[in-house]
Design a protein around this motif. Structure first.
Motif, PDB file in Angstrom:
ATOM      1  N   GLU A   4       0.835  -1.192   0.000  1.00 44.30           N
ATOM      2  CA  GLU A   4       0.000   0.000   0.000  1.00 44.30           C
ATOM      3  C   GLU A   4       0.870   1.242   0.000  1.00 44.30           C
ATOM      4  O   GLU A   4       1.867   1.323   0.707  1.00 44.30           O
ATOM      5  CB  GLU A   4      -0.904  -0.023   1.233  1.00 44.30           C
ATOM      6  CG  GLU A   4      -2.095   0.892   1.128  1.00 44.30           C
ATOM      7  CD  GLU A   4      -3.077   0.660   2.260  1.00 44.30           C
ATOM      8  OE1 GLU A   4      -2.870   1.214   3.354  1.00 44.30           O
ATOM      9  OE2 GLU A   4      -4.050  -0.094   2.046  1.00 44.30           O
ATOM     10  N   LYS A   5       0.501   2.214  -0.813  1.00 38.83           N
ATOM     11  CA  LYS A   5       1.296   3.430  -0.926  1.00 38.83           C
ATOM     12  C   LYS A   5       1.175   4.268   0.347  1.00 38.83           C
ATOM     13  O   LYS A   5       0.165   4.236   1.033  1.00 38.83           O
ATOM     14  CB  LYS A   5       0.868   4.227  -2.150  1.00 38.83           C
ATOM     15  CG  LYS A   5       1.173   3.495  -3.463  1.00 38.83           C
ATOM     16  CD  LYS A   5       1.156   4.431  -4.652  1.00 38.83           C
ATOM     17  CE  LYS A   5       1.622   3.710  -5.906  1.00 38.83           C
ATOM     18  NZ  LYS A   5       1.777   4.629  -7.049  1.00 38.83           N
ATOM     19  N   PRO A   6       2.223   5.059   0.653  1.00 44.21           N
ATOM     20  CA  PRO A   6       2.238   5.842   1.894  1.00 44.21           C
ATOM     21  C   PRO A   6       1.113   6.860   1.950  1.00 44.21           C
ATOM     22  O   PRO A   6       0.632   7.352   0.928  1.00 44.21           O
ATOM     23  CB  PRO A   6       3.606   6.545   1.836  1.00 44.21           C
ATOM     24  CG  PRO A   6       4.417   5.747   0.883  1.00 44.21           C
ATOM     25  CD  PRO A   6       3.468   5.192  -0.110  1.00 44.21           C
ATOM     26  N   LEU A   7       0.703   7.185   3.180  1.00 42.62           N
ATOM     27  CA  LEU A   7      -0.330   8.188   3.398  1.00 42.62           C
ATOM     28  C   LEU A   7       0.241   9.593   3.266  1.00 42.62           C
ATOM     29  O   LEU A   7       1.410   9.839   3.538  1.00 42.62           O
ATOM     30  CB  LEU A   7      -0.950   8.015   4.785  1.00 42.62           C
ATOM     31  CG  LEU A   7      -1.822   6.772   4.989  1.00 42.62           C
ATOM     32  CD1 LEU A   7      -2.265   6.673   6.441  1.00 42.62           C
ATOM     33  CD2 LEU A   7      -3.046   6.812   4.080  1.00 42.62           C
ATOM     34  N   VAL A   8      -0.624  10.513   2.849  1.00 45.28           N
ATOM     35  CA  VAL A   8      -0.258  11.911   2.662  1.00 45.28           C
ATOM     36  C   VAL A   8      -1.330  12.771   3.312  1.00 45.28           C
ATOM     37  O   VAL A   8      -2.526  12.489   3.189  1.00 45.28           O
ATOM     38  CB  VAL A   8      -0.162  12.260   1.153  1.00 45.28           C
ATOM     39  CG1 VAL A   8       0.085  13.757   0.969  1.00 45.28           C
ATOM     40  CG2 VAL A   8       0.937  11.453   0.490  1.00 45.28           C
ATOM     41  N   ALA A   9      -0.926  13.829   3.997  1.00 47.93           N
ATOM     42  CA  ALA A   9      -1.887  14.740   4.615  1.00 47.93           C
ATOM     43  C   ALA A   9      -2.448  15.705   3.576  1.00 47.93           C
ATOM     44  O   ALA A   9      -1.725  16.172   2.691  1.00 47.93           O
ATOM     45  CB  ALA A   9      -1.225  15.522   5.747  1.00 47.93           C
ATOM     46  N   SER A  10      -3.741  16.004   3.689  1.00 41.47           N
ATOM     47  CA  SER A  10      -4.380  16.955   2.786  1.00 41.47           C
ATOM     48  C   SER A  10      -4.253  18.387   3.284  1.00 41.47           C
ATOM     49  O   SER A  10      -4.520  19.333   2.541  1.00 41.47           O
ATOM     50  CB  SER A  10      -5.867  16.621   2.625  1.00 41.47           C
ATOM     51  OG  SER A  10      -6.572  16.893   3.842  1.00 41.47           O
ATOM     52  N   GLY A  11      -3.865  18.531   4.541  1.00 38.75           N
ATOM     53  CA  GLY A  11      -3.808  19.847   5.156  1.00 38.75           C
ATOM     54  C   GLY A  11      -5.081  20.198   5.902  1.00 38.75           C
ATOM     55  O   GLY A  11      -5.143  21.210   6.599  1.00 38.75           O
ATOM     56  N   VAL A  12      -6.122  19.354   5.756  1.00 38.03           N
ATOM     57  CA  VAL A  12      -7.395  19.533   6.475  1.00 38.03           C
ATOM     58  C   VAL A  12      -7.601  18.276   7.316  1.00 38.03           C
ATOM     59  O   VAL A  12      -7.951  17.216   6.781  1.00 38.03           O
ATOM     60  CB  VAL A  12      -8.575  19.734   5.500  1.00 38.03           C
ATOM     61  CG1 VAL A  12      -9.883  19.928   6.268  1.00 38.03           C
ATOM     62  CG2 VAL A  12      -8.312  20.921   4.582  1.00 38.03           C
ATOM     63  N   ASN A  13      -7.381  18.383   8.603  1.00 45.97           N
ATOM     64  CA  ASN A  13      -7.394  17.209   9.476  1.00 45.97           C
ATOM     65  C   ASN A  13      -8.698  16.421   9.399  1.00 45.97           C
ATOM     66  O   ASN A  13      -8.689  15.183   9.343  1.00 45.97           O
ATOM     67  CB  ASN A  13      -7.128  17.626  10.924  1.00 45.97           C
ATOM     68  CG  ASN A  13      -5.703  18.103  11.136  1.00 45.97           C
ATOM     69  OD1 ASN A  13      -4.807  17.710  10.388  1.00 45.97           O
ATOM     70  ND2 ASN A  13      -5.492  18.934  12.129  1.00 45.97           N
ATOM     71  N   GLN A  14      -9.828  17.123   9.407  1.00 42.07           N
ATOM     72  CA  GLN A  14     -11.111  16.416   9.385  1.00 42.07           C
ATOM     73  C   GLN A  14     -11.354  15.715   8.052  1.00 42.07           C
ATOM     74  O   GLN A  14     -11.996  14.663   8.000  1.00 42.07           O
ATOM     75  CB  GLN A  14     -12.248  17.392   9.689  1.00 42.07           C
ATOM     76  CG  GLN A  14     -12.277  17.833  11.152  1.00 42.07           C
ATOM     77  CD  GLN A  14     -13.405  18.799  11.409  1.00 42.07           C
ATOM     78  OE1 GLN A  14     -13.521  19.827  10.751  1.00 42.07           O
ATOM     79  NE2 GLN A  14     -14.256  18.475  12.364  1.00 42.07           N
ATOM     80  N   LEU A  15     -10.826  16.276   6.972  1.00 43.55           N
ATOM     81  CA  LEU A  15     -10.931  15.602   5.679  1.00 43.55           C
ATOM     82  C   LEU A  15     -10.103  14.323   5.685  1.00 43.55           C
ATOM     83  O   LEU A  15     -10.534  13.287   5.166  1.00 43.55           O
ATOM     84  CB  LEU A  15     -10.463  16.528   4.561  1.00 43.55           C
ATOM     85  CG  LEU A  15     -10.500  15.947   3.135  1.00 43.55           C
ATOM     86  CD1 LEU A  15     -11.922  15.582   2.739  1.00 43.55           C
ATOM     87  CD2 LEU A  15      -9.910  16.934   2.128  1.00 43.55           C
ATOM     88  N   LYS A  47      -0.175  24.445   1.467  1.00 43.28           N
ATOM     89  CA  LYS A  47       0.428  24.819   2.748  1.00 43.28           C
ATOM     90  C   LYS A  47       1.087  23.628   3.427  1.00 43.28           C
ATOM     91  O   LYS A  47       2.242  23.713   3.886  1.00 43.28           O
ATOM     92  CB  LYS A  47      -0.639  25.425   3.663  1.00 43.28           C
ATOM     93  CG  LYS A  47      -0.113  25.926   4.997  1.00 43.28           C
ATOM     94  CD  LYS A  47      -1.236  26.541   5.832  1.00 43.28           C
ATOM     95  CE  LYS A  47      -0.717  27.025   7.180  1.00 43.28           C
ATOM     96  NZ  LYS A  47      -1.815  27.614   7.998  1.00 43.28           N
ATOM     97  N   ILE A  48       0.398  22.488   3.501  1.00 39.18           N
ATOM     98  CA  ILE A  48       0.958  21.309   4.167  1.00 39.18           C
ATOM     99  C   ILE A  48       2.127  20.746   3.354  1.00 39.18           C
ATOM    100  O   ILE A  48       3.115  20.254   3.917  1.00 39.18           O
ATOM    101  CB  ILE A  48      -0.122  20.221   4.404  1.00 39.18           C
ATOM    102  CG1 ILE A  48       0.397  19.136   5.354  1.00 39.18           C
ATOM    103  CG2 ILE A  48      -0.597  19.596   3.116  1.00 39.18           C
ATOM    104  CD1 ILE A  48       0.599  19.593   6.763  1.00 39.18           C
TER     105      ILE A  48
END
Length: 433
Positions: A4-15, A47-48
């Motif tokens: 599985e490919k690594p996770l990436v943050a969207s910059g919106v925690n709730q999303l 931004k993230i």
């Protein structure tokens, strides 16, 4: 064994909570129903990405560079952000007012801006951002703003479909994360279905009665249970808050129901507005629940769409229990532009019936030719020739069908229908969800 490919943050925690995070390789499509809702999400993504020291390529078709710089604000002061300016010589037509930006001293900005001199050439644009990508390391982030702007410049959906269907798999293999902005109402159902099929994530943003809503319509390989469920959200600056507690279905969601019925009947907002005698803006405001129609207007809308007023309030009467339908329940069909007024037909099942199949009777008069398919439709289609003969072009090849023959269509649709004969051709046509 595939990992599985690594996770990436969207910059919106709730999303990220809603999706279970983004993944390297994801193509994320943002359907912006209002045309102004997606920026806060891709600005957070920029931004993230900056905080993680990632390279970012922003492909800009819709905004002057001055406007874009104002929107980015301090985010433009980043040396790993590169903006491909497809606006100045695209929609901007090389006008002096837009070129003036480059005459001013922008040395204070750390980002790089590359002017694309042939933005109307899709291959030229594609070569520019892939060439740029080769100079970068790691999981590069892309922002495509927007597919709708590209379509306006490139002259049609066929070019967009070709570009998107080639670019998404390639970006996935290159381990990028790409955001694609799309104005939902500006594209056909078929194109949107193809976009969704290829994308890993698709999110719809809408505006209803002054409130903004988010709905996840696709999240590949995520074990989540909130598909197509709308959540109210609001933002202050770049801070976004998604309300997971309150659902968006109000007691009176007339607008959503009207939009559903209008779409099933094949009317655009403009076409319905003309028949009702109002502006397309009025229909748009009703469908977004910003205003409610008067009772006379609602009656007129119901008559035009051949449904009962109760249909707008979710009442389906007893139609779902019926198994036999009288011809008196049949209504006219709204065909594609090239077929309007040339051929005729009717639906054989009530519009209110929530069925996986739409059955139609279509008549193509003698000596008739139309330059597209009957419908803009995203599912499988089956046609049975009841009488007569007709020809159709599929993948540049002409086919002939006669009475008793069956026609089956999947992803491809005919680009021409012809009845060069002396007898009307009658078809029983099924659209299958």
């Amino acid at each position: 064994m595939l990992t599985e490919k690594p996770l990436v943050a969207s910059g919106v925690n709730q999303l990220d909570q809603l999706l279970g995070g983004l993944r390297i390789g994801d193509n994320v499509v943002w359907y912006d129903n209002a045309g102004s809702l997606a920026p806060v999400f891709y600005l957070n993504f920029i931004k993230i990405s900056q905080s993680e020291k990632k390279s970012i390529i922003y492909i800009n078709f819709d905004h002057s560079i001055k406007t874009l710089m104002e929107r980015l604000g301090t985010l433009s002061d980043y040396d790993k952000l590169t903006i491909l300016d497809c606006f100045t010589f695209g929609k901007g037509d090389g006008a002096e007012i837009f070129l003036k930006f480059y005459e001013e001293d922008e040395s204070k900005k750390a980002c790089k801006i590359i002017t694309i001199d042939e933005p109307r050439n899709a291959d030229h644009v594609t070569g520019a951002f892939y060439g740029l990508h080769k100079t970068m390391k790691g999981d590069v982030r892309f922002i495509f703003d927007s597919l709708t702007g590209m379509q306006e410049l490139w002259g049609g959906e066929e070019q967009i479909q070709k570009f998107y269907s080639h670019s998404c798999p390639r970006l996935y293999e290159l381990n990028t994360v790409a955001y694609w902005v799309v104005e939902k109402e500006a594209h056909s159902q078929r194109l949107k279905a193809n976009i969704n099929k290829i994308a890993q994530v698709a999110i719809e943003l809408s505006l209803k009665r002054g409130k903004t809503f988010l709905s996840v319509i696709k999240a590949e390989k995520r074990n989540i249970e909130i598909f197509n469920e709308s959540f109210c959200y609001w933002n202050k600056g770049l801070d976004i808050n998604i309300d997971f507690e309150k659902r968006t279905q109000t007691q009176l969601d007339l607008g959503t129901r009207l939009k559903e019925i209008r779409s099933k009947r094949g009317f655009s907002q403009t076409e319905l507005a003309k028949l009702i005698g109002v502006t397309s803006s009025t229909i748009s405001q009703i469908e977004s629940n910003q205003i409610y129609p008067s009772l006379p207007a609602l009656i007129k809308i119901a008559e035009t769409l051949s449904v009962k007023i109760s249909s707008f309030f979710g009442e389906l009467d007893t139609v779902s229990e019926q198994v036999v339908f009288s011809p008196s329940k049949a209504t006219g069909i709204q065909f594609s532009n090239s077929a309007k007024g040339v051929i005729n037909g009717k639906t054989l099942m009530p519009l209110e019936l929530d069925s996986g199949v739409k059955a139609c009777l279509i008549n193509i008069p003698p000596k008739t030719s139309i330059s597209s398919h009957f419908f803009i439709y995203k599912g499988d289609e089956v046609g049975y020739v009841l009488s007569g003969r007709l020809q159709f072009k599929l993948k540049n090849k002409m086919h002939t069908a006669k009475a008793g023959d069956l026609i089956y269509l999947t992803t491809e649709v005919p680009t021409q229908w012809r009845n060069p004969y002396t007898e009307t051709a009658a078809l029983l046509w099924l659209n299958i969800k």
